[in-house]
Design an enzyme around this catalytic site. Sequence first.
Site, PDB file in Angstrom:
ATOM      1  N   LYS A 130      63.959  81.940  41.775  1.00 42.68           N
ATOM      2  CA  LYS A 130      65.074  81.661  42.678  1.00 42.68           C
ATOM      3  C   LYS A 130      64.505  81.238  44.032  1.00 42.68           C
ATOM      4  CE  LYS A 130      68.736  82.746  40.153  1.00 42.68           C
ATOM      5  NZ  LYS A 130      69.853  81.824  39.915  1.00 42.68           N
ATOM      6  N   LYS A 228      76.037  77.896  30.993  1.00 40.33           N
ATOM      7  CA  LYS A 228      76.403  79.308  30.970  1.00 40.33           C
ATOM      8  C   LYS A 228      77.676  79.406  30.143  1.00 40.33           C
ATOM      9  CE  LYS A 228      74.313  80.393  35.429  1.00 40.33           C
ATOM     10  NZ  LYS A 228      73.461  79.189  35.495  1.00 40.33           N
TER      11      LYS A 228
END
Length: 330
Positions: A130, A228
């Site tokens: 991230k 997702k």
Amino acid sequence: MIKISYSPYTLKPVQSLNAATAATAREGVLLKVEWNDGLYGFADLHPWPELGDLSLEEQLSDLRMGRMTTQIEQSIWLARRDALLRKEKKHVFDGGEKIKNNYLLSHFQDLKPGFLDGLKNEGYNTVKVKMGRDLQKEADMLTHIAASGMRMRLDFNALGSWQTFEKFMVNLPLTVRPLIEYVEDPFPFDFHAWGEARKLAKIALDNQYDKVPWGKIASAPFDVIVIKPAKTDVDKAVAQCQKWNLKLAVTSYMDHPVGVVHAVGVAMELKDKYGDMILESGCLTHRLYQMDSFAAELSTQGPYLLKNKGTGVGFDKLLEALTWYQLKVR
């Protein structure tokens, strides 16, 4: 007609999850969906308003008014998959091909001496990082990861700019860039700028998916679609990958363990069906939160999530013991 009930939950992050959010408790609901044919199934609803989703209360309010957001549509689709498997007394992992997951590194402070060697010994090939808190420190971290020989996936969550991204990539050591598998959402979607970004690294489309004018593009300025299942129409995403000759990676939505198991189940099914088009997944996100009774039922073996007890997505006894509130549609 379907009957929908919900059970609220709270997830407590171990630390800040990405550059867009603080380490505050996250709210979501599990959904129990019942159909006229007597079947029932479970799914998760865990919005991320920081990344553009409607809030949980807004989505439930819409549902009470008879309107469904894309996330709720996906939750119902996943609940139906769960329901059909429960009817057949099968688990969601029973029909697919075993699939590896990347290791998610949400903060550069997690990179302790010997950590990467430990991951490699466990069988991990890929680390997802991230990005966006401190690019200089993150560049140093990528250098350490590259020295280990592990592949990297960089996720900017579309928080940067083309100028910042270009400067960052150009200044990376030569040892790093060859090991970057792809860069996810380097900055807000722009057809021409993303095309330029592809000259520096392979680009993956994730939270900018809805920003793409799919019916108008003559080519895809990216190489991978990250889906997702909690919020993306899986069949449509697969069709886009086939049309533009793209790869696909499945990730969970940093949501409840019910959502994690659903995501892995979808990934395994797609891997079985489409083979090399499907890359390693990124579904081991339950460890980002403090342990609860659901997460305690999940076990991993290196980069693999193991089958938990129960039918469908499992957790049978825990789901049965929850308090459910019927959602009344006006």
